[in-house]
Enzyme design. Structure first.
Site, PDB file in Angstrom:
ATOM      1  N   THR A  71       0.836  -1.193   0.000  1.00  0.00           N
ATOM      2  CA  THR A  71       0.000   0.000   0.000  1.00  0.00           C
ATOM      3  C   THR A  71       0.872   1.243   0.000  1.00  0.00           C
ATOM      4  O   THR A  71       1.908   1.284   0.659  1.00  0.00           O
ATOM      5  CB  THR A  71      -0.914   0.010   1.241  1.00  0.00           C
ATOM      6  N   GLY A  72       0.447   2.279  -0.733  1.00  0.00           N
ATOM      7  CA  GLY A  72       1.175   3.543  -0.748  1.00  0.00           C
ATOM      8  C   GLY A  72       1.561   3.951  -2.158  1.00  0.00           C
ATOM      9  O   GLY A  72       1.358   3.210  -3.125  1.00  0.00           O
ATOM     10  N   THR A  74       4.503   4.349  -3.691  1.00  0.00           N
ATOM     11  CA  THR A  74       5.500   3.527  -4.375  1.00  0.00           C
ATOM     12  C   THR A  74       4.929   2.158  -4.706  1.00  0.00           C
ATOM     13  O   THR A  74       5.131   1.634  -5.806  1.00  0.00           O
ATOM     14  CB  THR A  74       6.757   3.383  -3.504  1.00  0.00           C
ATOM     15  N   GLY A 129       6.260  -0.570   0.070  1.00  0.00           N
ATOM     16  CA  GLY A 129       7.111   0.552   0.413  1.00  0.00           C
ATOM     17  C   GLY A 129       7.414   0.562   1.896  1.00  0.00           C
ATOM     18  O   GLY A 129       7.035  -0.347   2.643  1.00  0.00           O
ATOM     19  N   ASP A 131       8.385   3.654   5.292  1.00  0.00           N
ATOM     20  CA  ASP A 131       8.531   5.050   5.694  1.00  0.00           C
ATOM     21  C   ASP A 131       9.930   5.348   6.213  1.00  0.00           C
ATOM     22  O   ASP A 131      10.400   6.476   6.103  1.00  0.00           O
ATOM     23  CB  ASP A 131       7.501   5.382   6.764  1.00  0.00           C
ATOM     24  N   GLY A 142       3.473   2.197   7.871  1.00  0.00           N
ATOM     25  CA  GLY A 142       2.135   2.437   8.365  1.00  0.00           C
ATOM     26  C   GLY A 142       1.675   3.875   8.352  1.00  0.00           C
ATOM     27  O   GLY A 142       0.574   4.170   8.830  1.00  0.00           O
ATOM     28  N   GLU A 150      -0.634  -4.956   6.293  1.00  0.00           N
ATOM     29  CA  GLU A 150       0.698  -5.086   5.707  1.00  0.00           C
ATOM     30  C   GLU A 150       1.534  -6.089   6.494  1.00  0.00           C
ATOM     31  O   GLU A 150       2.178  -6.968   5.913  1.00  0.00           O
ATOM     32  CB  GLU A 150       1.391  -3.727   5.678  1.00  0.00           C
ATOM     33  N   LYS A 168      14.095   7.992   2.674  1.00  0.00           N
ATOM     34  CA  LYS A 168      13.566   7.127   3.725  1.00  0.00           C
ATOM     35  C   LYS A 168      14.660   6.441   4.549  1.00  0.00           C
ATOM     36  O   LYS A 168      14.362   5.724   5.500  1.00  0.00           O
ATOM     37  CB  LYS A 168      12.645   6.059   3.117  1.00  0.00           C
TER      38      LYS A 168
END
Length: 277
Positions: A71-72, A74, A129, A131, A142, A150, A168
């Site tokens: 999810t996200g 990227t 991806g 963070d 998250g 995830e 990151k």
């Protein structure tokens, strides 16, 4: 596992990526693992580099696999590339297990066959991806709100490939000063927010309830709230921190993804690099 066994063969989708050098890994516990770097054309935007890194990540995918879909922003490039390869016939017999409702909707629109952990409790590969990434390939995930699903999907995966841009990278988790999320039940969330902040007083931690664009508490796909932890200094012992957080009643999951990543693909101004255990 030797790093050379983790690197997939090149595909036509990534013909613009050229292997040009091997660098020593900066990982403290993985000094023997090489870092492979791939050149990229000049004047690319950050999204262009993310897309190149996503294409590189999809080289790990083979026909017949069950794939955890992250999810996200990227991860969306990864899902799009898988959809393109499926529609062209370069990949066949793929099953995707999405980690959020929005990933489910994107994958469905691209014609990717979808399933769940109930039907496929063993996943061949997950791509997502992150963070934050520390030198040992531990992660914070998250900030997009999907940390529980995830972690469930990625923990069930034989390999977990992470795609990020170079911003990151941190020396220690929490080092970016941005949110480290904790998913909590709605019942007495303020009680748990206070307890979470108290766990990390030495790190100068501030805990905040995540709000949505409407100013109301953000609600996850699992109908929970998120308490975001902001650290003044990096977390001293991420493993111990994860255990302390998980021990609190009412905490559902935290965003520390420790010793889970198989490889991290990093998009940067000098191109795309791969760090592997």
């Amino acid at each position: 596992m030797a790093a050379s066994s983790l690197l997939p063969s090149s595909s036509s989708s990534s013909s613009s990526l050229r292997l040009y050098r091997a660098l020593p890994s900066p990982c403290r516990r993985h000094q023997a693992a090489p870092v492979r770097a791939f050149s990229a054309p000049a004047a690319l935007t950050q999204d262009d580099l993310k897309k190149l890194a996503a294409i590189k990540a999809v080289e790990y995918v083979s026909s017949g696999m069950v794939i955890g879909l992250g999810t996200g922003s990227t991860a969306a490039f990864v899902v799009a590339e898988i959809g393109t390869l499926l529609s062209s016939g370069k990949l066949t017999n793929i099953v995707g297990v999405p980690t959020s409702k929005r990933t489910y909707e994107q994958a469905l629109s691209l014609g990717i066959p979808l399933s769940t952990l109930d039907e496929h409790p063993r996943i061949d590969l997950a791509i997502d991806g992150a963070d934050e990434v520390d030198p040992d390939l531990n992660l914070v995930k998250g900030r997009g709100g999907a940390l529980l699903r995830e972690k469930m999907v990625e923990a069930a995966s034989g390999k977990f490939v992470v795609v990020v841009d170079e911003t990151k990278l941190v020396s220690g988790l929490g080092g970016s000063g941005l949110a480290m999320p904790v998913e909590v039940v709605q019942f007495c969330w303020k009680y748990n927010l206070t307890r979470l902040q108290g766990l990390f007083e030495e790190e100068g931690c501030e805990a905040k309830l995540r709000l949505g664009d409407d100013g109301k508490p953000y609600v996850t796909d699992n109908s929970n709230y998120i308490v975001d932890l902001y650290f003044m200094t990096p977390i001293k012992d991420a493993i111990a921190a994860g255990k302390k957080i998980s021990a609190l009643e009412g905490v559902v999951e935290h965003g520390l993804f420790l010793d889970m990543a198989t490889a991290v693909i990093i998009a940067g101004k000098d191109g795309v690099t791969v760090k592997a255990k």
